[in-house]
Scaffold this motif. Structure first.
Motif, PDB file in Angstrom:
ATOM      1  N   ALA A 135       0.887  -1.338   0.253  1.00 46.29           N
ATOM      2  CA  ALA A 135      -0.477   0.302  -0.087  1.00 46.29           C
ATOM      3  C   ALA A 135       0.983   1.456  -0.191  1.00 46.29           C
ATOM      4  CB  ALA A 135      -0.778   0.241   0.867  1.00 46.29           C
ATOM      5  N   SER A 136       0.296   1.843   1.375  1.00 51.00           N
ATOM      6  CA  SER A 136       1.992   2.942   0.851  1.00 51.00           C
ATOM      7  C   SER A 136       1.278   4.043   2.412  1.00 51.00           C
ATOM      8  CB  SER A 136       1.111   3.951  -0.182  1.00 51.00           C
ATOM      9  OG  SER A 136       2.126   5.416   0.064  1.00 51.00           O
ATOM     10  N   SER A 137       2.226   5.110   2.787  1.00 52.36           N
ATOM     11  CA  SER A 137       1.424   5.592   4.157  1.00 52.36           C
ATOM     12  C   SER A 137      -0.263   6.322   3.552  1.00 52.36           C
ATOM     13  CB  SER A 137       2.803   6.148   4.739  1.00 52.36           C
ATOM     14  OG  SER A 137       3.148   6.902   3.845  1.00 52.36           O
ATOM     15  N   ALA A 138       0.640   6.995   2.203  1.00 49.88           N
ATOM     16  CA  ALA A 138      -0.642   8.056   1.800  1.00 49.88           C
ATOM     17  C   ALA A 138      -2.028   6.822   2.022  1.00 49.88           C
ATOM     18  CB  ALA A 138      -0.272   7.799   0.164  1.00 49.88           C
ATOM     19  N   GLY A 139      -2.055   5.601   2.570  1.00 50.00           N
ATOM     20  CA  GLY A 139      -3.215   4.973   2.578  1.00 50.00           C
ATOM     21  C   GLY A 139      -3.507   4.964   3.649  1.00 50.00           C
ATOM     22  N   LEU A 140      -2.441   5.348   4.793  1.00 52.26           N
ATOM     23  CA  LEU A 140      -2.963   5.940   5.577  1.00 52.26           C
ATOM     24  C   LEU A 140      -3.271   7.030   6.380  1.00 52.26           C
ATOM     25  CD1 LEU A 140       0.120   3.939   7.610  1.00 52.26           C
ATOM     26  CD2 LEU A 140      -2.538   2.690   7.382  1.00 52.26           C
ATOM     27  N   LEU A 141      -3.428   7.365   5.506  1.00 46.51           N
ATOM     28  CA  LEU A 141      -3.751   9.219   5.997  1.00 46.51           C
ATOM     29  C   LEU A 141      -5.035   9.562   4.570  1.00 46.51           C
ATOM     30  CD1 LEU A 141      -0.561  10.799   5.143  1.00 46.51           C
ATOM     31  CD2 LEU A 141      -1.397  11.217   6.970  1.00 46.51           C
ATOM     32  N   PRO A 142      -6.384  10.616   5.295  1.00 42.77           N
ATOM     33  CA  PRO A 142      -7.268  10.617   5.433  1.00 42.77           C
ATOM     34  C   PRO A 142      -7.251  10.804   3.645  1.00 42.77           C
ATOM     35  CG  PRO A 142      -6.696  12.637   6.783  1.00 42.77           C
ATOM     36  CD  PRO A 142      -5.144  11.491   6.588  1.00 42.77           C
ATOM     37  N   ALA A 143      -6.439  11.421   2.502  1.00 40.77           N
ATOM     38  CA  ALA A 143      -6.688  11.955   1.999  1.00 40.77           C
ATOM     39  C   ALA A 143      -5.356  12.127   1.265  1.00 40.77           C
ATOM     40  CB  ALA A 143      -7.712  13.290   1.629  1.00 40.77           C
ATOM     41  N   GLY A 144      -5.229  12.750  -0.580  1.00 40.12           N
ATOM     42  CA  GLY A 144      -3.680  13.259  -0.829  1.00 40.12           C
ATOM     43  C   GLY A 144      -4.106  14.331  -1.972  1.00 40.12           C
ATOM     44  N   SER A 239      -5.920  17.699  12.418  1.00 38.52           N
ATOM     45  CA  SER A 239      -7.558  18.200  11.882  1.00 38.52           C
ATOM     46  C   SER A 239      -7.787  16.671  10.541  1.00 38.52           C
ATOM     47  CB  SER A 239      -8.498  18.983  11.940  1.00 38.52           C
ATOM     48  OG  SER A 239      -8.030  20.046  10.808  1.00 38.52           O
ATOM     49  N   LYS A 240      -8.120  16.318   9.771  1.00 40.51           N
ATOM     50  CA  LYS A 240      -7.979  16.007   8.729  1.00 40.51           C
ATOM     51  C   LYS A 240      -8.385  17.267   8.046  1.00 40.51           C
ATOM     52  CE  LYS A 240     -10.774  11.700   9.455  1.00 40.51           C
ATOM     53  NZ  LYS A 240     -11.621  10.337   9.134  1.00 40.51           N
ATOM     54  N   LYS A 241      -9.001  18.843   7.641  1.00 37.85           N
ATOM     55  CA  LYS A 241      -8.720  19.221   6.820  1.00 37.85           C
ATOM     56  C   LYS A 241      -7.503  19.993   6.140  1.00 37.85           C
ATOM     57  CE  LYS A 241     -11.169  24.017   6.147  1.00 37.85           C
ATOM     58  NZ  LYS A 241     -12.492  24.531   6.440  1.00 37.85           N
ATOM     59  N   ALA A 242      -6.772  19.559   7.849  1.00 36.08           N
ATOM     60  CA  ALA A 242      -5.505  20.603   7.921  1.00 36.08           C
ATOM     61  C   ALA A 242      -4.502  19.311   7.358  1.00 36.08           C
ATOM     62  CB  ALA A 242      -5.275  20.294   9.458  1.00 36.08           C
ATOM     63  N   PHE A 246      -2.326  20.493   4.860  1.00 37.90           N
ATOM     64  CA  PHE A 246      -0.375  20.192   4.480  1.00 37.90           C
ATOM     65  C   PHE A 246       0.090  18.811   3.315  1.00 37.90           C
ATOM     66  CE2 PHE A 246       3.003  17.846   6.010  1.00 37.90           C
ATOM     67  CZ  PHE A 246       4.239  18.960   6.870  1.00 37.90           C
ATOM     68  N   VAL A 247      -0.886  18.057   3.161  1.00 36.35           N
ATOM     69  CA  VAL A 247      -0.415  16.904   2.561  1.00 36.35           C
ATOM     70  C   VAL A 247      -0.231  17.466   0.945  1.00 36.35           C
ATOM     71  CG1 VAL A 247      -0.350  14.928   1.428  1.00 36.35           C
ATOM     72  CG2 VAL A 247      -0.653  15.248   3.825  1.00 36.35           C
ATOM     73  N   GLY A 248      -1.496  18.181   0.441  1.00 37.55           N
ATOM     74  CA  GLY A 248      -1.629  19.075  -0.845  1.00 37.55           C
ATOM     75  C   GLY A 248      -0.478  19.920  -1.206  1.00 37.55           C
ATOM     76  N   ARG A 249      -0.175  20.130   0.111  1.00 42.51           N
ATOM     77  CA  ARG A 249       0.707  21.583  -0.310  1.00 42.51           C
ATOM     78  C   ARG A 249       2.135  20.811  -1.064  1.00 42.51           C
ATOM     79  NH1 ARG A 249       1.345  24.613   4.346  1.00 42.51           N
ATOM     80  NH2 ARG A 249      -1.002  25.376   4.604  1.00 42.51           N
ATOM     81  N   PHE A 250       2.463  19.778  -0.168  1.00 42.00           N
ATOM     82  CA  PHE A 250       3.545  19.600  -0.576  1.00 42.00           C
ATOM     83  C   PHE A 250       3.735  18.556  -2.293  1.00 42.00           C
ATOM     84  CE2 PHE A 250       5.532  14.940  -0.424  1.00 42.00           C
ATOM     85  CZ  PHE A 250       6.988  14.792  -0.172  1.00 42.00           C
ATOM     86  N   GLN A 251       2.381  17.737  -2.371  1.00 45.42           N
ATOM     87  CA  GLN A 251       2.276  16.756  -3.446  1.00 45.42           C
ATOM     88  C   GLN A 251       2.588  17.826  -4.989  1.00 45.42           C
ATOM     89  OE1 GLN A 251       3.110  14.038  -3.202  1.00 45.42           O
ATOM     90  NE2 GLN A 251       2.409  13.048  -1.913  1.00 45.42           N
ATOM     91  N   LYS A 252       1.534  18.906  -4.161  1.00 43.29           N
ATOM     92  CA  LYS A 252       0.973  19.830  -5.856  1.00 43.29           C
ATOM     93  C   LYS A 252       3.137  20.266  -5.746  1.00 43.29           C
ATOM     94  CE  LYS A 252      -1.376  24.568  -6.909  1.00 43.29           C
ATOM     95  NZ  LYS A 252      -2.055  25.779  -5.951  1.00 43.29           N
ATOM     96  N   LYS A 253       3.654  20.601  -5.040  1.00 43.78           N
ATOM     97  CA  LYS A 253       5.261  21.018  -4.979  1.00 43.78           C
ATOM     98  C   LYS A 253       5.361  20.142  -6.316  1.00 43.78           C
ATOM     99  CE  LYS A 253       8.480  21.312  -2.440  1.00 43.78           C
ATOM    100  NZ  LYS A 253       9.471  21.794  -1.121  1.00 43.78           N
ATOM    101  N   LYS A 254       5.210  19.188  -6.010  1.00 44.23           N
ATOM    102  CA  LYS A 254       6.015  17.935  -6.700  1.00 44.23           C
ATOM    103  C   LYS A 254       5.393  17.833  -8.019  1.00 44.23           C
ATOM    104  CE  LYS A 254       8.942  17.082  -3.624  1.00 44.23           C
ATOM    105  NZ  LYS A 254      10.065  17.060  -4.530  1.00 44.23           N
TER     106      LYS A 254
END
Ligand SMILES: NC(=O)c1ccc[n+]([C@@H]2O[C@H](COP(=O)([O-])OP(=O)(O)OC[C@H]3O[C@@H](n4cnc5c(N)ncnc54)[C@H](OP(=O)(O)O)[C@@H]3O)[C@@H](O)[C@H]2O)c1
Length: 258
Positions: A135-144, A239-242, A246-254
């Motif tokens: 899977a991925s650690s991504a799969g343990l987080l609420p959204a990406g 919070s899931k929203k926060a 946070f994850v979105g900022r990282f993936q957007k950069k990539k």
């Protein structure tokens, strides 16, 4: 669980984590069945390894190909299945091609589900065997966000696998099922996903060596790398929203190649 001299089927063996699993199991004296699309890579790997390898090229986005692999290997008493084939696509949901996303869902979810179900039945009948779903650690987080569908596919794999592990414990069967949930690993993943390489990725070798040690201990969810384990622990306090922001900022950069 002991690995020595087992029959191991590895999907996604032509690159990255799958290739390292092949090398590691070969060192344990295992016979291998190597699956991926790039036959040349699989043959080169088979030539490099010191134990018998069968090369079975297949496109796992096609259900008939997945079933063909299961049929071709059904009499080989596969002891260990490593469902490693998978990929992601970086970018905003509106920018990612639907056909490519559906292809991803077929490889990351449908192929993993079908192979797990077929081999699990054989293993339950023999009361022995092991399945590791990558899977991925991504799969343990609420959204990406910006790797959105990929995160959702890995959430499926993590949830499906943990549910199976609980059922097997209930049934008191000697069959081991676990989810490998790495954070960034330096492989061809980011190039395939059309983004820039991870900043703090670990090597595929380190990921696999940690995974094998945890499999030996019977762990159900395996997260290589202290930083990723710490990050997942502290993510509980956001919070899931926060967390999604946070994850979105990282993936957007990539996705933007930064
Ligand atoms: N790298 C990371 O940061 C990371 C983190 C967490 C989880 N993961 C997961 O780890 C697994 C392995 O990825 P990796 O990092 O090693 O990436 P990789 O180097 O790109 O390897 C991906 C593997 O999947 C195979 N694959 C892709 N599409 C396929 C298809 N349609 N049919 C058959 N095989 C297919 C590829 O083989 P062919 O192209 O030859 O078919 C390749 O062997 C994936 O499930 C990925 O989601 C990776």
């Amino acid at each position: 669980m002991a690995f020595n001299n087992k029959m191991v089927l590895i999907t996604g063996a032509s690159s990255g984590i799958g290739t390292e699993f092949a090398r590691a199991f070969s060192k344990k004296g295992c016979k291998l069945i190597l699956v991926a699309r790039r036959a040349d890579r699989l043959h080169a790997l088979a030539a490099e390894l010191g134990t018998p390898c069968e090369v079975l090229p297949a496109d796992l986005s096609e259900e008939k190909e997945v079933l063909r692999i299961a049929e071709l290997t059904k009499d080989q008493k596969v002891d260990i299945l490593i469902n490693c084939a998978g990929f992601g696509l970086l970018g905003a949901e509106t920018a990612v091609d639907l056909a490519e996303e559906l292809n991803m869902i077929d490889v990351n979810i449908r192929a993993v589900h079908i192979l797990t179900k077929i081999f699990l039945e054989q293993m339950i009948a023999r009361n022995s065997g092991a399945i590791l779903n990558v899977a991925s650690s991504a799969g343990l987080l609420p959204a990406g966000p910006y790797l959105n569908t990929y995160y959702a596919t890995k959430a499926y794999v993590a949830s499906f696998t943990q549910g199976l592990a609980a059922e097997l414990e209930d049934m008191r069967r000697n069959v081991y099922v676990a989810a490998l949930c790495p954070g960034p690993v330096n492989t061809e993943f980011t190039a395939v996903a059309r983004g820039s390489q991870w900043d703090n990725g670990i090597s595929a070798e380190k990921c696999v060596s940690y995974a094998m040690k945890q499999m030996e201990k019977g762990k159900r969810v395996i997260v290589p790398g202290f930083t990723v384990r710490a990050g997942l622990f502290f993510s509980r306090f956001l919070s899931k929203k926060a967390l999604a922001r946070f994850v979105g900022r990282f993936q957007k950069k990539k996705a933007e190649g930064r």
